[in-house]
Design a protein around this motif. Sequence first.
Motif, mmCIF file in Angstrom:
data_model
loop_
_atom_site.group_PDB
_atom_site.id
_atom_site.type_symbol
_atom_site.label_atom_id
_atom_site.label_comp_id
_atom_site.label_asym_id
_atom_site.label_seq_id
_atom_site.Cartn_x
_atom_site.Cartn_y
_atom_site.Cartn_z
ATOM 1 N N SER A 197 -40.730 26.259 -39.876
ATOM 2 C CA SER A 197 -39.325 26.325 -40.304
ATOM 3 C C SER A 197 -39.205 26.038 -41.791
ATOM 4 O O SER A 197 -38.389 26.637 -42.494
ATOM 5 N N ALA A 198 -40.037 25.125 -42.283
ATOM 6 C CA ALA A 198 -39.979 24.755 -43.703
ATOM 7 C C ALA A 198 -40.322 25.935 -44.607
ATOM 8 O O ALA A 198 -39.770 26.059 -45.699
ATOM 9 N N THR A 199 -41.240 26.810 -44.173
ATOM 10 C CA THR A 199 -41.598 27.964 -45.007
ATOM 11 C C THR A 199 -40.651 29.133 -44.787
ATOM 12 O O THR A 199 -40.424 29.940 -45.683
ATOM 13 N N LEU A 200 -40.077 29.230 -43.571
ATOM 14 C CA LEU A 200 -39.210 30.366 -43.256
ATOM 15 C C LEU A 200 -37.797 30.202 -43.827
ATOM 16 O O LEU A 200 -37.161 31.184 -44.218
ATOM 17 N N TYR A 201 -37.309 28.959 -43.897
ATOM 18 C CA TYR A 201 -35.954 28.703 -44.388
ATOM 19 C C TYR A 201 -35.685 29.337 -45.758
ATOM 20 O O TYR A 201 -34.713 30.083 -45.911
ATOM 21 N N PRO A 202 -36.503 29.033 -46.786
ATOM 22 C CA PRO A 202 -36.181 29.600 -48.104
ATOM 23 C C PRO A 202 -36.278 31.119 -48.149
ATOM 24 O O PRO A 202 -35.538 31.761 -48.885
ATOM 25 N N LYS A 203 -37.165 31.697 -47.361
ATOM 26 C CA LYS A 203 -37.276 33.158 -47.314
ATOM 27 C C LYS A 203 -35.984 33.773 -46.768
ATOM 28 O O LYS A 203 -35.457 34.743 -47.325
ATOM 29 N N LEU A 204 -35.479 33.198 -45.674
ATOM 30 C CA LEU A 204 -34.260 33.738 -45.070
ATOM 31 C C LEU A 204 -33.028 33.427 -45.916
ATOM 32 O O LEU A 204 -32.086 34.226 -45.968
ATOM 33 N N ALA A 205 -33.029 32.282 -46.586
ATOM 34 C CA ALA A 205 -31.916 31.955 -47.486
ATOM 35 C C ALA A 205 -31.801 32.996 -48.594
ATOM 36 O O ALA A 205 -30.711 33.512 -48.874
ATOM 37 N N ALA A 206 -32.944 33.329 -49.216
ATOM 38 C CA ALA A 206 -32.950 34.336 -50.284
ATOM 39 C C ALA A 206 -32.547 35.700 -49.741
ATOM 40 O O ALA A 206 -31.804 36.453 -50.387
ATOM 41 N N LEU A 207 -33.017 36.006 -48.531
ATOM 42 C CA LEU A 207 -32.683 37.297 -47.911
ATOM 43 C C LEU A 207 -31.180 37.384 -47.634
ATOM 44 O O LEU A 207 -30.572 38.448 -47.776
ATOM 45 N N GLY A 208 -30.571 36.265 -47.255
ATOM 46 C CA GLY A 208 -29.130 36.238 -47.037
ATOM 47 C C GLY A 208 -28.359 36.542 -48.309
ATOM 48 O O GLY A 208 -27.350 37.257 -48.289
ATOM 49 N N GLY A 209 -28.845 35.999 -49.430
ATOM 50 C CA GLY A 209 -28.216 36.304 -50.711
ATOM 51 C C GLY A 209 -28.322 37.780 -51.053
ATOM 52 O O GLY A 209 -27.351 38.406 -51.511
ATOM 53 N N GLU A 210 -29.494 38.366 -50.813
ATOM 54 C CA GLU A 210 -29.680 39.801 -51.066
ATOM 55 C C GLU A 210 -28.741 40.636 -50.199
ATOM 56 O O GLU A 210 -28.138 41.616 -50.665
ATOM 57 N N LEU A 211 -28.629 40.252 -48.935
ATOM 58 C CA LEU A 211 -27.776 40.995 -48.003
ATOM 59 C C LEU A 211 -26.319 40.964 -48.455
ATOM 60 O O LEU A 211 -25.613 41.986 -48.398
ATOM 61 N N LEU A 212 -25.862 39.810 -48.925
ATOM 62 C CA LEU A 212 -24.481 39.711 -49.406
ATOM 63 C C LEU A 212 -24.249 40.599 -50.630
ATOM 64 O O LEU A 212 -23.225 41.291 -50.709
ATOM 65 N N ARG A 213 -25.170 40.557 -51.573
ATOM 66 C CA ARG A 213 -25.013 41.371 -52.783
ATOM 67 C C ARG A 213 -24.921 42.861 -52.450
ATOM 68 O O ARG A 213 -24.155 43.600 -53.054
ATOM 69 N N GLY A 226 -19.308 38.050 -33.317
ATOM 70 C CA GLY A 226 -18.533 39.042 -34.041
ATOM 71 C C GLY A 226 -19.303 40.325 -34.329
ATOM 72 O O GLY A 226 -20.537 40.371 -34.271
ATOM 73 N N PRO A 227 -18.566 41.397 -34.644
ATOM 74 C CA PRO A 227 -19.203 42.679 -34.953
ATOM 75 C C PRO A 227 -20.036 42.611 -36.231
ATOM 76 O O PRO A 227 -19.693 41.895 -37.171
ATOM 77 N N MET A 228 -21.118 43.370 -36.262
ATOM 78 C CA MET A 228 -22.088 43.292 -37.346
ATOM 79 C C MET A 228 -21.801 44.322 -38.438
ATOM 80 O O MET A 228 -21.331 45.427 -38.164
ATOM 81 N N LEU A 229 -22.131 43.936 -39.670
ATOM 82 C CA LEU A 229 -21.983 44.827 -40.821
ATOM 83 C C LEU A 229 -23.333 45.347 -41.312
ATOM 84 O O LEU A 229 -23.465 46.508 -41.683
ATOM 85 N N ALA A 230 -24.345 44.473 -41.347
ATOM 86 C CA ALA A 230 -25.655 44.877 -41.867
ATOM 87 C C ALA A 230 -26.681 43.810 -41.506
ATOM 88 O O ALA A 230 -26.340 42.655 -41.224
ATOM 89 N N THR A 231 -27.960 44.208 -41.529
ATOM 90 C CA THR A 231 -29.053 43.268 -41.300
ATOM 91 C C THR A 231 -30.167 43.507 -42.316
ATOM 92 O O THR A 231 -30.262 44.573 -42.921
#
Length: 311
Positions: A163-179, A147-152
């Motif tokens: 993966s264990a260290t990167l997951y929580p970083k990207l999870a938090a970043l996803g929350g920031e992006l949504l806000r 699908g078309p992109m809105l923001a990154t």
Amino acid sequence: MSRPRIVFMGTPEFAVASLEACFDVGDVVAVVTQPDKPKGRSGAPIASPVKERALEKGLPVLQPQKLRTPPFVEELRQYAPDVCVVTAYGKILPKDLLALPVKGCVNVHGSLLPRFRGAAPIQWAIAHGDTETGVTLMVMDEGLDTGPMLATKRLPIAPDETSATLYPKLAALGGELLRESLPRYLSGELTPTPQPSEGMVLAPIIDKENAKLDFTKSAVELDRRLRAFTPWPGAYTLLSGKVFKVHHMRPASGKGEPGTVLSAGPEGIEVACGEGSLVFLDVQPEGKRVMRASDFLSGHKLQPGSQPFSS
């Protein structure tokens, strides 16, 4: 202006930060998550992290076995969503569900699209040796992350990242992006942009086969794969026909026929690869605990020049 009505769809811990962001952005009127799954020796069904958080907030939780039959969209229609926010839900959304919300369905994806479309973008970013990753907010269509992109938002991948260290970083970043970006999309300030046609890489689901150490590959690639597949499925080879897990290793510059033991001593077990070598530091023989490679060698002799490992 009234707060938007949001239906949130997500399942694992990775999605909880996105759900929290939706609480800030609008009114979450329902949460959709995967059915409870049996876990552990008891086989007792366990709620997903998203379900647990939704119940804490007193929200309606929907757990359809299938989204198409019976038509789940009719059950969802009663919540009259303005937008559906999807993060790591785990199932493909059918066309009628995508079309239900006034502003469609938006997805928080754990890569910088179009790179790493698919089920396991975080693992494959590490496995491919990328030095940067991030999250993408996109408007969903019927394709796989097309699908078309809105923001990154971007994030560097550390040299020792797992993966264990990167997951929580990207999870938090996803929350920031949504806000930051969801309100701008809902107000019409953000316009969806088609994904670039160049640079697409598939990120298929991970299985146990991905954990096998193929010594014909380079040491650097195998080290990346171990970090990518930590905590699961990890990395293993076979020693005398039994599973021999490797929990920690480092690339080295040794040379030899792939799979050949170059040295075995206090510094670890060094095995030749297609390019360079790997030094096993922490290992786990089948049925045993995790131990230092040097401790394993105190009871098991591996001769330099031998090829005891097989995949």
